[in-house]
Design a protein around this motif. Structure first.
Motif, short mmCIF file in Angstrom:
data_model
loop_
_atom_site.label_atom_id
_atom_site.label_comp_id
_atom_site.label_asym_id
_atom_site.label_seq_id
_atom_site.Cartn_x
_atom_site.Cartn_y
_atom_site.Cartn_z
N SER A 22 0.83 -1.20 0.00
CA SER A 22 0.00 0.00 0.00
C SER A 22 0.87 1.26 0.00
CB SER A 22 -0.90 0.02 1.24
OG SER A 22 -1.74 -1.12 1.25
N LYS A 23 0.31 2.33 -0.51
CA LYS A 23 1.02 3.60 -0.52
C LYS A 23 1.45 3.96 0.90
CE LYS A 23 0.56 8.42 -2.01
NZ LYS A 23 -0.34 9.43 -2.62
N GLY A 24 2.68 4.44 1.04
CA GLY A 24 3.21 4.78 2.35
C GLY A 24 4.02 3.66 2.98
N GLN A 25 3.94 2.46 2.42
CA GLN A 25 4.73 1.34 2.91
C GLN A 25 6.01 1.20 2.08
OE1 GLN A 25 2.14 -2.06 2.57
NE2 GLN A 25 1.09 -1.62 4.51
N GLY A 26 7.03 0.63 2.71
CA GLY A 26 8.25 0.36 1.97
C GLY A 26 9.15 1.57 1.77
N GLU A 27 9.99 1.49 0.73
CA GLU A 27 11.02 2.51 0.51
C GLU A 27 10.56 3.69 -0.32
OE1 GLU A 27 13.13 -0.56 2.40
OE2 GLU A 27 11.84 -0.78 0.64
N ILE A 28 9.57 3.48 -1.18
CA ILE A 28 9.16 4.59 -2.05
C ILE A 28 7.74 4.35 -2.56
CG2 ILE A 28 9.96 3.58 -4.26
CD1 ILE A 28 11.14 6.40 -4.89
N ASP A 29 7.05 5.43 -2.85
CA ASP A 29 5.69 5.36 -3.40
C ASP A 29 5.72 5.63 -4.90
OD1 ASP A 29 4.62 4.93 -0.86
OD2 ASP A 29 4.43 7.08 -0.47
N GLY A 30 4.72 5.11 -5.59
CA GLY A 30 4.63 5.36 -7.02
C GLY A 30 3.26 5.04 -7.56
N THR A 31 3.08 5.31 -8.83
CA THR A 31 1.81 5.06 -9.52
C THR A 31 2.07 4.10 -10.67
OG1 THR A 31 1.04 7.28 -8.98
CG2 THR A 31 -0.12 6.12 -10.74
N VAL A 32 1.29 3.05 -10.75
CA VAL A 32 1.45 2.07 -11.85
C VAL A 32 1.17 2.77 -13.17
CG1 VAL A 32 0.61 -0.08 -12.86
CG2 VAL A 32 0.83 0.13 -10.36
N ALA A 65 12.67 9.27 -8.57
CA ALA A 65 13.42 8.03 -8.75
C ALA A 65 13.26 7.46 -10.15
CB ALA A 65 12.97 7.00 -7.72
N GLY A 66 12.36 8.02 -10.93
CA GLY A 66 12.12 7.53 -12.28
C GLY A 66 11.12 6.39 -12.31
N LYS A 67 11.09 5.69 -13.42
CA LYS A 67 10.16 4.58 -13.60
C LYS A 67 10.86 3.26 -13.28
CE LYS A 67 7.27 7.06 -16.88
NZ LYS A 67 6.68 7.13 -18.23
N LEU A 68 10.32 2.56 -12.28
CA LEU A 68 10.91 1.30 -11.84
C LEU A 68 10.10 0.13 -12.37
CD1 LEU A 68 11.73 2.12 -8.10
CD2 LEU A 68 13.04 2.69 -10.17
N THR A 69 10.79 -0.93 -12.77
CA THR A 69 10.14 -2.14 -13.24
C THR A 69 10.03 -3.13 -12.09
OG1 THR A 69 11.03 -1.85 -15.47
CG2 THR A 69 10.23 -4.03 -14.90
N VAL A 70 8.83 -3.66 -11.88
CA VAL A 70 8.56 -4.62 -10.80
C VAL A 70 8.03 -5.90 -11.42
CG1 VAL A 70 7.32 -5.04 -8.65
CG2 VAL A 70 7.97 -2.69 -9.28
N ARG A 71 8.59 -7.04 -11.00
CA ARG A 71 8.12 -8.34 -11.49
C ARG A 71 7.18 -8.94 -10.46
NH1 ARG A 71 12.10 -12.90 -14.01
NH2 ARG A 71 10.51 -14.37 -14.75
N THR A 72 5.95 -9.21 -10.84
CA THR A 72 4.96 -9.78 -9.92
C THR A 72 4.34 -11.02 -10.54
OG1 THR A 72 3.08 -8.53 -10.78
CG2 THR A 72 4.43 -7.44 -9.11
N HIS A 73 3.52 -11.71 -9.77
CA HIS A 73 2.86 -12.92 -10.25
C HIS A 73 1.73 -12.57 -11.22
CE1 HIS A 73 5.10 -15.47 -7.58
NE2 HIS A 73 4.75 -14.74 -6.54
N GLY A 74 1.48 -13.48 -12.14
CA GLY A 74 0.50 -13.24 -13.18
C GLY A 74 -0.92 -13.07 -12.69
#
Length: 340
Positions: free
Chosen positions: A272-282, A301-310
C-alpha cells in the motif's frame, strides 16, 4: 586439449583502437560466451582468436603455444558463422565431409566421421538432402557438423542463431548445450542475446568499448555485478537504478559513499502507498502469463520495473508502495563501482 589464453591483446584499425589490452584465460572444455553492446569488440576478439583478424599487439596462446602469427588453417580451430555458408549443390553428407575430402582423408574415414557427427546432431534422416530442402535450424546443425568432423581444438561461434526465429533459437540452444556435454570441447561463443549467454555459458565475458568489464559465471554476474554497466546489461528486464540521494526515497542502511542504488525487478514487492522505501503510480502493466511486469512511476526516482505474479490485478493508475528486499540491494559509488 583446447585451452586458449589472450595476453594483453590489442586491435587497431588505423588510429582507432577497438580492443584495448584484453587478458583472458579459457580452460580446456569450457563454454565461454562474449556479450556486450554493438561495437564493443566481441566479434573482433573472436576473429582474433580464429586468426581472421590480425592481432596488433599481445599474444594469442592455444594449448600453450604462441599462435599469434599463425594463419587460421594452422590453429586447429573450427568457426561457425551467422550465415551457414553451405554448398547448395552438395548433399548434407557432402557438405559435412568436404573439409575432410580436401584434406585427403580416406573415404572410410570421411564416412565414419560424418556418420558420427550426424548422430550427435540428429541429422541421419537428412544426409541425402540439399540445403534448400532444410529448415534454418537443420542448416545450422549441418554447419556445426561440418566443424565437428574436423575434430578441432576448440569451436568458435559468431552469433550462430541470430538468423533463426524464436522457436528455432530455443531448439538450437538445446542442441548446442547437448553438443557441449557430449563433446566436452572448448567453445567460445559470441552473442547479443542475454538468454543464450545465461543459459549456455560456464562463464560470461562482458565487454564494453574494447575492454572486459567482468568475467564470471552467469549467477555471479547477475547477483554480484562489479559495476553499473554489468548490473544494467545483465538481466532482462534490466536492474532498476536510482541516483542517491533521491527525493521521496525512504532508505536506511545505505553506505556513506553510495551514489546509486540498484534493485532487480523481482526483488521489489508491492504494498500500500506509504509502505516500503518509495511510493509510485502504476504506469503500465505488461502481462506475460506467469509474470506481470509493472512499470511504476516513482517521481524523482524515475520509472521502476517490478516483477509480480500473473494473478495480480493491479491496473494502471493504482497508487502503491514499493519495498526492496534488503539483501538484494546493490550499491555503487560515484565511479559506478560496486560497494561490497
Amino acid at each position: 586439449m583446447g585451452a586458449i589464453e589472450l595476453k594483453a591483446v590489442e586491435k587497431w584499425f588505423g588510429d582507432v583502437q577497438v580492443i584495448k589490452g584484453v587478458d583472458l584465460s579459457i580452460q580446456d572444455g569450457e563454454f565461454v560466451i562474449f556479450v556486450g553492446p554493438s561495437g564493443c569488440g566481441k566479434s573482433t576478439l573472436l576473429r582474433m582468436i580464429a586468426g581472421l583478424e590480425e592481432t596488433s599487439r599481445g599474444q594469442v596462446m592455444i594449448d600453450g603455444r604462441d599462435a599469434t602469427a599463425e594463419p587460421p588453417s594452422k590453429r586447429g580451430l573450427a568457426m561457425v558463422f551467422q550465415s551457414y555458408a553451405l554448398y547448395p549443390h552438395m548433399s548434407v553428407a557432402e557438405n559435412m565431409g568436404f573439409s575432410l575430402k580436401t584434406a585427403g582423408a580416406s573415404k572410410a574415414e570421411q564416412a565414419e566421421k560424418v556418420a558420427e557427427a550426424a548422430r550427435a546432431l540428429r541429422l541421419e534422416d537428412y544426409m541425402d538432402r540439399r540445403p534448400k530442402d532444410l529448415s534454418g535450424g537443420q542448416r545450422q546443425r549441418v554447419a556445426i557438423g561440418r566443424s565437428i568432423v574436423r575434430d578441432p581444438t576448440a569451436f568458435l561461434f559468431d552469433e550462430p542463431l541470430s538468423n533463426l526465429d524464436a522457436s528455432l533459437r530455443v531448439e538450437m540452444r538445446y542442441e548446442i548445450a547437448k553438443l557441449h556435454q557430449q563433446l566436452a570441447s572448448t567453445m567460445v561463443y559470441v552473442t547479443h542475446d542475454q538468454v543464450e549467454a545465461m543459459t549456455l555459458a560456464d562463464r560470461i565475458v562482458v565487454l564494453s568499448a574494447g575492454i572486459i568489464e567482468q568475467v564470471g559465471a552467469p549467477k555471479t554476474l547477475y547477483e554480484r555485478p562489479d559495476n553499473l554497466f554489468v548490473a544494467q546489461f545483465i538481466g532482462s528486464p534490466k536492474m532498476n537504478v536510482i541516483a542517491l540521494p533521491c527525493d521521496g526515497l525512504r532508505l536506511e542502511g545505505a553506505p556513506a559513499n553510495a551514489a546509486h542504488l540498484g534493485i532487480r525487478p523481482e526483488a521489489i514487492t508491492i504494498g500500500s502507498k506509504g509502505q516500503g522505501e518509495i511510493d509510485g503510480t502504476v504506469d503500465v502493466a505488461e502481462y506475460l502469463g506467469a509474470d506481470i511486469f509493472l512499470i511504476v512511476d516513482c517521481g524523482a526516482a524515475g520509472k521502476l520495473t517490478v516483477r509480480t505474479h500473473g494473478e495480480d490485478e493491479l491496473r494502471p493508475g493504482a497508487e502503491v508502495g514499493l519495498s526492496f528486499t534488503p539483501e538484494k540491494r546493490h550499491f555503487f559509488d560515484g565511479a559506478g563501482l560496486a560497494i561490497r
